[in-house]
Design an enzyme around this catalytic site. Structure first.
Site, PDB file in Angstrom:
ATOM      1  CD  GLU A   1      -2.500   1.748   0.249  1.00 38.41           C
ATOM      2  OE1 GLU A   1      -2.337   2.917  -0.161  1.00 38.41           O
ATOM      3  OE2 GLU A   1      -3.279   0.923  -0.276  1.00 38.41           O
TER       4      GLU A   1
ATOM      5  CG  ASN B   1       1.550   7.221   6.053  1.00 37.36           C
ATOM      6  OD1 ASN B   1       2.562   6.724   5.564  1.00 37.36           O
ATOM      7  ND2 ASN B   1       1.445   8.504   6.316  1.00 37.36           N
TER       8      ASN B   1
ATOM      9  CG  LEU C   1      -3.441  -1.673   5.624  1.00 36.89           C
ATOM     10  CD1 LEU C   1      -3.698  -3.034   6.260  1.00 36.89           C
ATOM     11  CD2 LEU C   1      -2.551  -1.825   4.399  1.00 36.89           C
TER      12      LEU C   1
ATOM     13  CB  ALA D   1     -16.066  -0.612  -2.572  1.00 37.47           C
TER      14      ALA D   1
ATOM     15  CG  HIS E   1     -48.849  -3.602   6.655  1.00 33.56           C
ATOM     16  ND1 HIS E   1     -48.835  -2.678   5.642  1.00 33.56           N
ATOM     17  CD2 HIS E   1     -49.844  -3.235   7.509  1.00 33.56           C
ATOM     18  CE1 HIS E   1     -49.782  -1.793   5.858  1.00 33.56           C
ATOM     19  NE2 HIS E   1     -50.414  -2.094   6.988  1.00 33.56           N
TER      20      HIS E   1
END
Length: 473
Positions: free
Chosen positions: A32, A35, A37, A314, A438
């Site tokens: 990554e 800094n 994730l 995503a 309902h």
């Protein structure tokens, strides 16, 4: 250092792939460049924007008709709102760090650059070379930049800088009527900004059917100005304002605003990180070409998420991540979803899944629709959210559900049942005969199915047997 799997990028797809692979017994490294994730989504995308949209929703609900309860004008504390946004992000990214540690996933922070089909160099505080048997590319996408925009001016915002809420402008122009632009417009409008949306296409929220979009526009006509088929041709900074030139079918006009948010879409990062140099095949737009196992043209390298074809969402990436990890671990799986849901977390929300009426027409697919208006929903009337609609799109011969669209409060939360229905091949009858609570908003799903099946009793039934009134021959 040699690993069974190296994952480049720790967004929702990347960390899902890394964690799934580790759970299946593989040695995994996760790279990554930032800094924390989580990638764009968790740090500067879907998560912080939803934290701000939650605040916006509370403000807009308080401004709605009170039904006997009067609220004072909201007192806006931008620092406290920013804290809520950041604490949400910190909680989730912190959890990711703990889960990586618990799974013994080796995390490397820095820029990853492939130098062969079995090795990658990570340039961070130090330079490290990792060998791998397999790799998963999850490098995502980036915002498209327009060449004539003076990005050096602090009054020019993009989807990332807009989340910082440095100030609330009096009048903000949003270039692009897609989901990202409309969500941020909702946030800034709720906090006091006048909003103008400039969209080049013939409707905002491209991808959603026009009948759903019209409900959204009607609900927001007093809050936002929608300019469709409108091109922004120039943005000129002046000491007091940003002078924007707009062009439409009627000619050109100038609009003076205090801020401009550029949200015209995203482009894949497929040409970065040495990806084409090692022989991974791309299309002309920079998307990585993959098969149903998320495998690229190089057999031991896989790709997932925004850098591959399909919606830049995503939840698509995370499911692809699971698929790629499981294929690498030797499982017989593939990625062939029938339905990937899309949600605009605006006010009201707009959500759709599967085939839309628009796409059906473009593809020449015959469909029928069945819709239930929220103005006839007991829960919607009691809750004051009657500006809504639930629509099913189905095959006219088999009545199999092919798609669905919902606009209204919490529309996205109602989409799960319909996504599952499409994946399971459910028909109108399957949904209509499923008992829905309902009164509830999700009851509108069952009622829409009843409309199509011809069993509706909560609305006039067009398929009812016609007979003479009682007492007549």
């Amino acid at each position: 250092m040699t690993y069974d799997l190296v994952v480049l990028g720790s967004g929702p797809g990347g960390y899902a792939a890394a964690f799934r692979a580790a759970d299946l017994g593989l040695s995994v490294a996760l790279i990554e460049r930032h800094n924390n994730l989580g990638g764009v989504c968790l740090n500067v995308g879907c998560i912080p924007s939803k934290a701000l949209l939650h605040v916006a929703g509370k403000i807009l609900e308080a401004e709605a008709p009170s039904h006997g309860v009067q609220f004072a004008k909201p007192m806006i504390d931008l620092e406290a709102i920013r804290h809520h946004r950041q604490s949400t992000v910190d909680t989730l990214t912190g959890n990711l760090k703990l889960m990586a540690e618990g799974r013994h996933v080796a995390v490397f922070h820095g820029e990853g650059q492939f130098d062969s089909s079995h090795s990658i160099v990570v340039k961070g505080d130090t330079e490290q070379r990792l060998e791998f048997k397999h790799a998963i590319i999850a490098v995502g996408s980036r915002a498209i930049r327009l060449p004539f925009i003076p990005y050096q001016d602090p009054r020019i915002l993009d989807a990332t800088s807009a989340l910082q809420l440095e100030r609330i402008p009096k009048h903000m122009l949003v270039i692009g009527g897609g989901i990202i632009g409309l969500e941020m417009a909702t946030v800034y409008q709720s906090l006091g900004a006048q909003i103008t949306i400039a969209e080049l296409g013939d409707q905002i929220m491209t991808g959603a059917d026009k009948d759903l979009v019209r409900v959204f526009e009607k609900a927001n006509k007093s809050r936002m100005d929608f300019l469709t088929q409108t091109q922004v041709t120039a943005v000129e900074p002046t000491p007091d304002t940003l002078k924007v030139r707009l062009k439409d079918a009627h000619g050109e006009q100038t609009l003076n605003v205090d801020a401009v948010l550029v949200a015209v879409g995203r482009t894949p990062n497929g040409r970065n990180a040495g990806i084409p140099e090692i022989g991974v095949k791309l299309d002309e737009r920079g998307f990585i070409l993959t098969n149903d196992q998320c495998q690229t043209s190089i057999p031991n390298i896989y790709a997932i998420g925004d850098v591959t074809h399909g919606p830049m969402l995503a939840h698509k990436a995370s499911h692809q991540g699971h698929t790629a990890a499981e294929v690498i671990a030797g499982k017989a799986v593939d990625f062939q979803p029938l339905a990937i849901p899309s949600i605009a977390y605006t006010y009201p929300e707009v959500a759709w899944v599967g085939l839309t009426e628009t796409s059906a027409k473009q593809q020449g697919i015959a469909v029928k629709t069945a819709a239930f208006p929220w103005s006839a929903s007991g829960r919607a009337i009691a809750s004051g959210v009657t500006q809504g609609k639930t629509k099913l799109i189905y095959d006219p011969e088999t009545e199999r559900v092919l798609g669905a669209g919902i606009v209204g409060a919490h529309a996205g939360e109602l989409l799960g049942e319909l996504t599952l229905a499409i994946e399971f091949g459910a028909t109108l009858e399957d949904i209509a005969l499923t008992i829905h609570a309902h009164p509830s908003l999700h009851e509108t799903v069952g009622l829409a199915a009843e409309v199509g099946a011809g069993t509706i009793t909560d609305l006039p039934n067009k398929q009812a047997v016609k007979r003479q009134p009682s007492g007549r021959a």
